[in-house]
Design an enzyme around this catalytic site. Structure first.
Site, PDB file in Angstrom:
ATOM      1  N   ASP A 177       0.826  -1.200   0.000  1.00 39.34           N
ATOM      2  CA  ASP A 177       0.000   0.000   0.000  1.00 39.34           C
ATOM      3  C   ASP A 177       0.869   1.262   0.000  1.00 39.34           C
ATOM      4  O   ASP A 177       1.925   1.292   0.633  1.00 39.34           O
ATOM      5  CB  ASP A 177      -0.905  -0.015   1.234  1.00 39.34           C
ATOM      6  CG  ASP A 177      -2.048   0.961   1.123  1.00 39.34           C
ATOM      7  OD1 ASP A 177      -2.370   1.389  -0.003  1.00 39.34           O
ATOM      8  OD2 ASP A 177      -2.627   1.325   2.162  1.00 39.34           O
ATOM      9  N   HIS A 217       2.696   3.468  -9.349  1.00 33.77           N
ATOM     10  CA  HIS A 217       2.476   2.020  -9.472  1.00 33.77           C
ATOM     11  C   HIS A 217       3.710   1.331 -10.058  1.00 33.77           C
ATOM     12  O   HIS A 217       4.052   0.217  -9.647  1.00 33.77           O
ATOM     13  CB  HIS A 217       1.247   1.752 -10.343  1.00 33.77           C
ATOM     14  CG  HIS A 217      -0.047   2.179  -9.720  1.00 33.77           C
ATOM     15  ND1 HIS A 217      -0.449   1.770  -8.458  1.00 33.77           N
ATOM     16  CD2 HIS A 217      -1.045   2.998 -10.186  1.00 33.77           C
ATOM     17  CE1 HIS A 217      -1.625   2.299  -8.170  1.00 33.77           C
ATOM     18  NE2 HIS A 217      -2.001   3.048  -9.192  1.00 33.77           N
ATOM     19  N   LEU A 235       5.935 -17.267  -5.862  1.00 31.64           N
ATOM     20  CA  LEU A 235       5.359 -15.927  -5.818  1.00 31.64           C
ATOM     21  C   LEU A 235       3.894 -16.035  -6.186  1.00 31.64           C
ATOM     22  O   LEU A 235       3.553 -16.430  -7.304  1.00 31.64           O
ATOM     23  CB  LEU A 235       6.081 -14.984  -6.783  1.00 31.64           C
ATOM     24  CG  LEU A 235       5.448 -13.593  -6.927  1.00 31.64           C
ATOM     25  CD1 LEU A 235       5.433 -12.859  -5.581  1.00 31.64           C
ATOM     26  CD2 LEU A 235       6.174 -12.764  -7.981  1.00 31.64           C
TER      27      LEU A 235
END
Length: 335
Positions: free
Chosen positions: A34, A51, A150
């Site tokens: 976040d 981002h 992952l």
């Protein structure tokens, strides 16, 4: 930017890593990454750049995890709730994701070298078809790798995942693969998107927010949860070390809670099995009470049959999911 960034730790980082590795290290760490948009505002750059910097930080964090012997990482990349953002931002995130999965497919040699298995958890049907296909190709291409994992949660929320797991069990009952009495907490866990992974030992959320935002609610009920104020693109090796240290301080209580939960699960399953065989004995015993040996024989037989049904159902479910990904991957190859 590569998904797995090469490079060694510096001298001080190596010493710190070795000290931490003398204690219990989490096998599986989850991140709520976040703060990308706040980072962009702070640096006076476009949201898309925020981002992008967040993805670059993920590549760096994966390198730190490998050096700390953390072999499984799960990240919250895109929530279903994120579709409510502006169309420009959503389109930008979809395009960024597409670029990164295309890049991943170009790095197969590097991923094979590190043995990285990529999994994507979520409802892919909510995504643009071309992105679905790139994701499927990446998952299929790395599914045999088993050194580290992952898990990318994309088009995901935990409530949606749990609801989908219930639908999968209902499908199993409709198909005659399982009975309604076979449905249990353990089976629901096996129907989650994350069924191939152990539950996270440590969950980290950055940016100062102190909520889980519908992320891995089922899986983190007995995990160490650490909230850190740093924005994700500014995350550092030292922030990760601090979180691991908090996990180590709470390690014993976490393990104790997990053991108690396992024992409670086993007790509840045994009670459910006994209730089922009591009904069977009453139905087939002409009202006569069965002796202890007969009850034990029926219990063992019922348990074996339930386990066999459950395994057959889970194999069918896995085949259904693998076929979906394989078909998408094949479509991409033909495109």
């Amino acid at each position: 930017m590569s998904w797995i960034r090469e490079g060694e730790l510096n001298f001080i980082e190596k010493i710190t890593a070795n000290i931490l590795k003398a204690g219990p290290i989490p096998k599986h760490v989850a991140f709520i990454m976040d703060g990308n948009r706040r980072f962009a505002r702070k640096k006076h750059v476009e949201r898309q750049e925020g981002h992008m910097q967040g993805f670059n930080k993920l590549a760096e964090a994966l390198r730190w995890c490998l050096h700390l012997n953390i072999r499984e990482v799960t990240v919250y990349a895109f929530s279903i709730e994120n579709f409510k953002r502006s169309q420009d931002e959503v389109d930008g995130l979809m395009e960024l994701a597409k670029q990164k999965f295309v890049k991943l497919l170009e790095e197969q040699e590097n991923l094979e070298k590190h043995g990285v298995c990529i999994r994507v958890l979520g409802d892919l049907t909510l995504l643009p078809l071309d992105l679905q296909q790139h994701i499927a190709k990446a998952v299929v291409a790395t599914k045999a790798h088993n050194k580290c994992f992952l898990n990318v949660c994309f088009a995901y929320t935990s409530r949606y995942e749990i609801t989908n797991a219930v639908r999968e069990m209902a499908w199993g009952v409709e198909q005659g693969l399982i009975k309604s009495s076979d449905v249990s907490e353990a089976m629901l866990s096996e129907c989650l998107y994350s069924s191939n992974s152990p539950n996270p030992d440590l969950l980290i959320r950055t940016s100062g927010e102190v909520r889980l935002s519908d992320f891995l609610l089922w899986q983190t009920s007995h995990s160490c949860i650490v909230f850190q104020s740093v924005l994700w693109p500014e995350y550092s090796f030292w922030n990760l070390c601090d979180a691991v240290l908090q996990y180590q301080f709470n390690y014993r209580s976490i393990q104790k809670a997990r053991e108690l939960h396992r024992e409670e699960q086993a007790r509840l399953q045994l009670e459910a099995d006994r209730a089922c065989i009591a009904e069977v004995l009453q139905h087939h015993g002409n009202g006569k009470p069965a002796d202890a040996q007969r009850r034990q024989e029926v219990l063992l037989n019922y348990t074996a049959c339930r386990e066999e049904r459950s395994q057959d159902f889970l194999k069918a479910l896995k085949h259904k999911r693998n076929t979906f990904l394989s078909d998408l991957s094949s479509q991409a190859a033909m495109a």
